[in-house]
Motif scaffolding. Structure first.
Motif, PDB file in Angstrom:
ATOM      1  N   ASN A  60      -2.960 -64.555 -21.486  1.00  0.00           N
ATOM      2  CA  ASN A  60      -1.438 -64.439 -20.962  1.00  0.00           C
ATOM      3  C   ASN A  60      -1.176 -65.719 -20.451  1.00  0.00           C
ATOM      4  N   VAL A  61       0.099 -66.129 -20.907  1.00  0.00           N
ATOM      5  CA  VAL A  61       0.905 -67.291 -20.554  1.00  0.00           C
ATOM      6  C   VAL A  61       2.272 -67.112 -19.928  1.00  0.00           C
ATOM      7  N   ALA A  62       2.421 -67.663 -18.640  1.00  0.00           N
ATOM      8  CA  ALA A  62       3.818 -67.565 -18.192  1.00  0.00           C
ATOM      9  C   ALA A  62       4.717 -68.688 -18.723  1.00  0.00           C
ATOM     10  N   VAL A  63       5.590 -68.181 -19.434  1.00  0.00           N
ATOM     11  CA  VAL A  63       6.725 -69.064 -20.074  1.00  0.00           C
ATOM     12  C   VAL A  63       7.968 -69.136 -19.158  1.00  0.00           C
ATOM     13  N   HIS A  64       8.486 -70.070 -19.094  1.00  0.00           N
ATOM     14  CA  HIS A  64       9.783 -70.356 -18.321  1.00  0.00           C
ATOM     15  C   HIS A  64      10.987 -70.983 -19.149  1.00  0.00           C
ATOM     16  N   GLY A  65      11.390 -69.965 -20.215  1.00  0.00           N
ATOM     17  CA  GLY A  65      12.289 -70.699 -21.051  1.00  0.00           C
ATOM     18  C   GLY A  65      11.795 -71.449 -22.229  1.00  0.00           C
ATOM     19  N   GLY A  66      12.743 -71.741 -23.140  1.00  0.00           N
ATOM     20  CA  GLY A  66      12.368 -72.316 -24.162  1.00  0.00           C
ATOM     21  C   GLY A  66      12.641 -72.080 -25.505  1.00  0.00           C
ATOM     22  N   PHE A  67      11.969 -72.426 -26.517  1.00  0.00           N
ATOM     23  CA  PHE A  67      11.918 -71.853 -27.966  1.00  0.00           C
ATOM     24  C   PHE A  67      10.656 -71.749 -28.407  1.00  0.00           C
ATOM     25  N   ILE A  68      10.750 -70.571 -29.308  1.00  0.00           N
ATOM     26  CA  ILE A  68       9.540 -70.463 -30.023  1.00  0.00           C
ATOM     27  C   ILE A  68       9.837 -70.468 -31.418  1.00  0.00           C
ATOM     28  N   GLU A  69       9.051 -71.410 -32.108  1.00  0.00           N
ATOM     29  CA  GLU A  69       9.179 -71.530 -33.671  1.00  0.00           C
ATOM     30  C   GLU A  69       8.067 -71.097 -34.119  1.00  0.00           C
ATOM     31  N   VAL A  70       8.553 -70.381 -35.439  1.00  0.00           N
ATOM     32  CA  VAL A  70       7.334 -69.303 -36.053  1.00  0.00           C
ATOM     33  C   VAL A  70       7.406 -70.050 -37.625  1.00  0.00           C
ATOM     34  N   ARG A  71       6.001 -70.061 -38.129  1.00  0.00           N
ATOM     35  CA  ARG A  71       6.039 -70.457 -39.335  1.00  0.00           C
ATOM     36  C   ARG A  71       5.059 -69.743 -39.966  1.00  0.00           C
ATOM     37  N   PRO A  72       4.576 -69.323 -41.030  1.00  0.00           N
ATOM     38  CA  PRO A  72       3.654 -68.403 -41.533  1.00  0.00           C
ATOM     39  C   PRO A  72       2.240 -68.730 -41.156  1.00  0.00           C
ATOM     40  N   ASP A  73       1.906 -70.133 -40.735  1.00  0.00           N
ATOM     41  CA  ASP A  73       0.462 -70.433 -40.524  1.00  0.00           C
ATOM     42  C   ASP A  73       0.262 -70.954 -38.859  1.00  0.00           C
ATOM     43  N   VAL A  74       1.566 -71.231 -38.392  1.00  0.00           N
ATOM     44  CA  VAL A  74       1.612 -71.785 -37.079  1.00  0.00           C
ATOM     45  C   VAL A  74       2.854 -71.214 -36.035  1.00  0.00           C
ATOM     46  N   VAL A  75       2.615 -70.911 -34.966  1.00  0.00           N
ATOM     47  CA  VAL A  75       3.668 -70.834 -33.786  1.00  0.00           C
ATOM     48  C   VAL A  75       3.583 -71.933 -32.961  1.00  0.00           C
ATOM     49  N   THR A  76       4.872 -72.303 -32.686  1.00  0.00           N
ATOM     50  CA  THR A  76       4.812 -73.456 -31.694  1.00  0.00           C
ATOM     51  C   THR A  76       5.896 -73.109 -30.643  1.00  0.00           C
ATOM     52  N   VAL A  77       5.221 -72.981 -29.404  1.00  0.00           N
ATOM     53  CA  VAL A  77       6.178 -72.676 -28.132  1.00  0.00           C
ATOM     54  C   VAL A  77       6.629 -73.940 -27.455  1.00  0.00           C
ATOM     55  N   LEU A  78       7.953 -74.289 -27.547  1.00  0.00           N
ATOM     56  CA  LEU A  78       8.563 -75.476 -26.809  1.00  0.00           C
ATOM     57  C   LEU A  78       9.105 -75.000 -25.378  1.00  0.00           C
ATOM     58  N   ALA A  79       8.559 -74.877 -24.428  1.00  0.00           N
ATOM     59  CA  ALA A  79       8.732 -74.280 -23.038  1.00  0.00           C
ATOM     60  C   ALA A  79       9.147 -75.339 -22.138  1.00  0.00           C
ATOM     61  N   GLN A  80      10.147 -74.796 -21.165  1.00  0.00           N
ATOM     62  CA  GLN A  80      10.507 -75.801 -20.106  1.00  0.00           C
ATOM     63  C   GLN A  80       9.428 -75.919 -19.255  1.00  0.00           C
ATOM     64  N   HIS A  81       8.601 -74.824 -19.044  1.00  0.00           N
ATOM     65  CA  HIS A  81       7.494 -74.842 -18.261  1.00  0.00           C
ATOM     66  C   HIS A  81       6.463 -73.696 -18.800  1.00  0.00           C
TER      67      HIS A  81
END
Length: 133
Positions: A60-81
């Motif tokens: 589990n990860v506490a995420v405080h806003g931002g964006f999630i980018e999903v591609r078929p082979d990778v998920v990138t979470v760009l979070a404020q924190h």
């Protein structure tokens, strides 16, 4: 079983680079589950838990806003924190929640109250994610 690469990044740098069987995220439009091969998409994240399922375990990860980018082979979470559950200082989070609750009762200015409410949501999210581990 296939896995999907997961990168969690904040302005302070990378938080985690791992692989998961499934990623579950709280977006502004609701909770989504992402499996390997998912269609490409981008979504804004809420203050909430990001769950990384690996076999029978969940990280589990506490995420405080931002964006999630999903591609078929990778998920990138760009979070404020973002903070891994194992790295959360629970006593600090509880103190922050208490301070925010007290400040919220004292605030009469609408903008200040909204900012304090966000502080409270972040602290409560950290406590919830810590207790999920």
């Amino acid at each position: 079983m296939q896995t999907i690469k997961v990168n969690i990044v904040t302005p302070d740098g990378p938080v985690s680079e791992t692989e998961a069987d499934m990623v579950i995220a709280a977006t502004e439009t609701g909770e989504i589950g992402i499996l390997p091969g998912h269609i490409a998409m981008v979504a804004p994240l809420q203050i909430g838990a990001l769950r990384l399922k690996k076999g029978s375990s969940t990280e589990n990860v506490a995420v405080h806003g931002g964006f999630i980018e999903v591609r078929p082979d990778v998920v990138t979470v760009l979070a404020q924190h973002a903070e891994m559950a194992s790295n959360i200082d629970i006593e600090r989070a509880k103190r922050a929640a208490k301070r925010a609750e007290e400040a919220l009762r004292a605030k009469t200015d609408k903008l200040e109250a909204q900012l304090v409410e966000l502080d409270l949501k972040r602290a409560m999210n950290r406590i919830k994610v810590y207790e999920m581990k």
